[in-house]
Design a protein around this motif. Structure first.
Motif, short mmCIF file in Angstrom:
data_model
loop_
_atom_site.label_atom_id
_atom_site.label_comp_id
_atom_site.label_asym_id
_atom_site.label_seq_id
_atom_site.Cartn_x
_atom_site.Cartn_y
_atom_site.Cartn_z
N HIS A 38 -2.91 10.99 28.38
CA HIS A 38 -2.45 9.62 28.60
C HIS A 38 -3.59 8.74 29.08
O HIS A 38 -3.44 7.53 29.21
CB HIS A 38 -1.39 9.58 29.69
N GLN B 32 -10.84 -4.10 28.28
CA GLN B 32 -9.93 -5.17 28.66
C GLN B 32 -10.67 -6.31 29.37
O GLN B 32 -10.41 -7.48 29.13
CB GLN B 32 -8.84 -4.61 29.58
N LYS C 246 -1.13 -2.27 22.47
CA LYS C 246 -0.09 -2.72 23.40
C LYS C 246 1.29 -2.53 22.79
O LYS C 246 2.24 -2.17 23.47
CB LYS C 246 -0.31 -4.19 23.74
N GLU C 247 1.39 -2.83 21.51
CA GLU C 247 2.69 -2.70 20.85
C GLU C 247 3.21 -1.27 20.89
O GLU C 247 4.42 -1.07 20.92
CB GLU C 247 2.59 -3.17 19.38
N TYR D 263 -6.63 -4.13 20.22
CA TYR D 263 -6.00 -4.34 21.51
C TYR D 263 -4.50 -4.63 21.39
O TYR D 263 -3.68 -3.99 22.04
CB TYR D 263 -6.73 -5.51 22.19
N GLU D 264 -4.14 -5.57 20.54
CA GLU D 264 -2.74 -5.97 20.45
C GLU D 264 -1.87 -4.86 19.89
O GLU D 264 -0.78 -4.59 20.40
CB GLU D 264 -2.60 -7.22 19.56
N LYS E 107 2.73 0.63 23.36
CA LYS E 107 2.80 0.91 24.79
C LYS E 107 1.61 1.71 25.32
O LYS E 107 1.75 2.59 26.14
CB LYS E 107 4.12 1.61 25.12
N LEU E 108 0.43 1.39 24.80
CA LEU E 108 -0.79 2.01 25.32
C LEU E 108 -1.75 0.90 25.75
O LEU E 108 -1.52 -0.26 25.45
CB LEU E 108 -1.44 2.88 24.25
N THR E 109 -2.80 1.29 26.43
CA THR E 109 -3.78 0.29 26.86
C THR E 109 -5.13 0.60 26.22
O THR E 109 -5.33 1.67 25.66
CB THR E 109 -3.97 0.34 28.39
N VAL E 110 -6.06 -0.35 26.34
CA VAL E 110 -7.45 -0.06 26.02
C VAL E 110 -8.11 0.34 27.33
O VAL E 110 -7.54 0.14 28.40
CB VAL E 110 -8.15 -1.30 25.41
N PRO E 111 -9.35 0.90 27.30
CA PRO E 111 -10.02 1.19 28.57
C PRO E 111 -10.21 -0.10 29.39
O PRO E 111 -10.30 -1.19 28.83
CB PRO E 111 -11.37 1.78 28.13
N HIS F 149 2.57 7.30 23.70
CA HIS F 149 3.42 7.23 24.89
C HIS F 149 4.38 8.41 24.91
O HIS F 149 4.48 9.17 23.94
CB HIS F 149 4.16 5.90 24.94
N ASN F 150 5.09 8.57 26.04
CA ASN F 150 6.05 9.67 26.14
C ASN F 150 7.05 9.58 25.00
O ASN F 150 7.60 8.52 24.73
CB ASN F 150 6.83 9.57 27.46
#
Lengths: 277, 349
Positions: free
Chosen positions: A200, A247, A236-237, A232-233, A239-243, A41-42
């Motif tokens: 990103h 998901q 998220k922690e 996955y979890e 602050k990123l996502t999976v494709p 993340h930024n």
């Protein structure tokens, strides 16, 4: 070894009393010819890492070596900058000449290379990014994707061994993004250039050999993309996502529809769903 | 009726070798309460169009009516551009690049000051706008904009527009260049502004999966014309045509289309991930005799709920929620904001 970071820490002075560690004790080895995607993340330290690779920043402690040369060695810094080409985020900030081929020639001219060799390199670099037909035109009216490909060509003319794309796709539309990504993969495959792609967009990491995830100045994942996306979890922690496709499979599994693990691409998702339904 | 556009055409560098038609006979009506998405590839005319809406470009042909202000090719009567721009707020791409003042407060005050408002009115609007974009007024007002993070800078830039209390907001690529978490924050802010500030919102975006999450209507520009103007649920019946124009279609539509080609038909109404999952569950129940609730699937890709946040971010988010709550229960507001300031200071130490 193309890139070698040994226990690198970099801290910014925010004020006299206050320091922030952008990178904390990072060790990282990248083999020549690897395509690395770097996400975070930024403020996670990605761009700091990129700037350490060609000595734009020097480590506060630890050492950065490019093909064995340390960025701390003033005698080697020009060799390092010749072997590490960087392309930045904003396509409009990286053009200096009003004609495409002059712009590409700028780098080799500054290295004092002979004219015939420059002409050869300009032609080669432009053809590598699919922009040869634009050589006599002005870059200012081109699309973002075209400008970024020119920026890559400008770097290629110095014949780098490592190409660092520091969020070079962030400001582009979907078409421009895929153009730039395609060129980066071709350079990696055909010319054996080591690519470090900072982004990103998780889906841009799918075809990389390695996906490195940074958070708060530390490496939290360093593995094949499909392996990283199983976490996955943890993603998220930070602050990123999976494709999106991954998901979808995860969300379906939660209600008892299991289409299997490790889905990252749309063809895979379609295939598994069709087999099930 | 906020905006009626009739027969609008525009040509760049007319009567020169560089002549290029950017808009060709545009007719469009934007209604109060619309959450309108505009898509179209680079150079399709969408930017030229929105520049007309707040008077940055004067019409060459046709006319635009915006909240009783008429824009026409005629020189007279003179258009009150100040009134127009206070009613239609425009957030450009990368608005943070336009921050220029040495403090956040001065930067946000620039717009309302230029509207000729009194000093008290300006400062109360500035405070309101900064809080509305989810920043702590006391904590940021005297800071230099460049000290803030990318997402925060963008919020400050948006606050500068909100401070003019526009009835309508136009945002050009509002989430470009942000990380997934920053994108979510800006999208939530836009939704919040729609209910609390500007009831009509127009968003230009290249990310179709993002636009389909909030727009109720989508306008498609191609080759300087409007080619589709449809409710969001209807648009992707034209997915082949959209793809031929070089536009992306939502991932859920792509998957559903690919499955139909392989003989698994999930129906026509799929646009979002939720739609796709509900259709999959139904089909699965049919085939396997199960009784799974089709609304039970949660697509939480974008849900960075409190669980995932650090204490500082959670405090900031709670602050935002409190702000929403206190719209109804005003007295609590000041107290909660104070406690939030304390908390964020603590976590910095």
């Amino acid at each position: 070894m193309a890139v070698q970071l040994d226990r690198v820490t970099y801290s910014y002075n925010v004020s006299d009393a206050y320091r922030v560690d952008a990178l904390k004790d990072i060790s990282l080895h990248i083999e020549e010819g690897t395509f690395v995607a770097l996400v975070g993340h930024n403020g996670s330290g990605k761009s700091t890492l990129a700037k350490l690779l060609n000595g734009l920043l020097l480590p506060t402690s630890g050492e950065v070596k490019i093909f064995g040369n340390s960025t701390l060695d003033p005698d080697k810094i020009y060799d390092i900058r010749k072997s590490v080409g960087m392309v930045f985020q904003n396509p409009d900030n990286q053009m200096i000449a009003s004609i495409v081929e002059d712009d590409i020639a700028f780098g080799p001219e500054n290295l004092g290379i002979e004219r015939e060799e420059i002409v050869r390199r300009v032609e080669w670099a432009l053809s590598k990014v699919g922009m040869l037909e634009y050589r006599k035109l002005t870059p200012f009216k081109m699309s973002g994707g075209q400008k970024q490909r020119l920026a890559i060509a400008g770097v290629l003319a110095i014949l780098p061994k490592i190409l660092v794309l520091d969020e070079s796709t962030a400001m582009l539309d979907p078409k421009g993004r895929s153009e730039v990504l395609k060129v980066a993969h071709e350079l990696n495959r055909q010319e054996g250039i080591t690519v470090i792609h900072i982004t990103h967009f998780m889906e841009e990491a799918l075809n990389a050999d390695r996906l490195i995830v940074l958070d708060s100045g530390k490496i939290v994942f360093d593995d094949k993309p499909e392996e990283v996306f199983k976490h996955y979890e943890e993603l998220k922690e930070v602050k990123l996502t999976v494709p999106w496709e991954t998901q979808l499979a995860i969300s379906l599994k939660r209600v008892g529809i299991d289409i299997g693990e490790g889905i990252v691409k749309d063809e895979e998702l379609t295939d598994r769903l069709c087999r099930l339904l | 009726m906020p905006i009626v556009v009739k027969k609008l055409s525009f040509t760049y560098s007319a009567k020169t070798p560089y002549e290029r038609k950017a808009l060709n006979n545009i007719n469009l009506q934007i209604n109060e309460g619309d959450f309108l998405g505009i898509i179209g590839h680079t150079g399709s005319g969408k930017s030229t169009f929105i520049q007309h809406i707040n008077g940055l470009i004067k019409p060459q042909e046709g006319e635009i009516e915006i909240f009783d202000i008429k824009l026409t090719p005629q020189k007279r009567p003179k258009v009150n551009l100040r009134a127009l721009r206070s009613q239609v707020g425009m957030v450009f791409q990368y608005p943070e690049y336009q921050l220029f003042a040495d403090t956040v407060e001065k930067d946000v005050a620039f717009g309302p000051k230029n509207l000729g408002l009194s000093a008290e009115e300006v400062s109360s609007r500035v405070k309101e706008a900064i809080e509305m974009v989810g920043l702590d007024y006391e904590a940021v007002k005297d800071r230099a904009p460049f000290e803030l993070s990318g997402g925060q800078k963008r919020r400050v830039a948006i606050a500068g527009i909100i401070a003019m209390r526009p009835k309508m907001l136009i945002l050009d690529e509002p989430t470009a260049g942000l990380d997934p978490f920053g994108k979510e924050q800006i999208l939530n802010l836009i939704k919040y502004l729609k209910t609390h500030c500007s009831p009509t919102i127009v968003v230009i975006s290249h990310d179709i999966d993002e636009i389909t999450r909030f727009a109720n209507r989508i306008v498609v520009f191609n080759d300087s014309r409007i080619v589709y103007d449809e409710p969001m649920q209807q648009l992707f019946k034209h997915s082949i045509q959209l793809q031929n124009m070089g536009l992306d279609i939502p991932r859920a539509v792509k998957i559903a289309n690919a499955m139909r080609d392989r003989g698994v038909d999930l129906g026509d109404d799929i646009v979002t991930a939720e739609d796709l999952m509900a259709a999959i569950v139904e089909k699965y129940n049919e085939k396997h005799g199960t009784q799974i609730d089709k609304n039970a699937c949660v697509f939480d890709m974008y849900d960075f709920s409190q669980k995932w946040l650090t204490s500082e971010e959670r405090a900031a988010l709670e602050g935002e929620n409190n702000l929403q709550k206190t719209e109804e229960e005003k007295p609590e507001k000041s107290g909660k904001n104070k406690s939030k300031t304390k908390r964020s200071k603590k976590s910095k130490e």
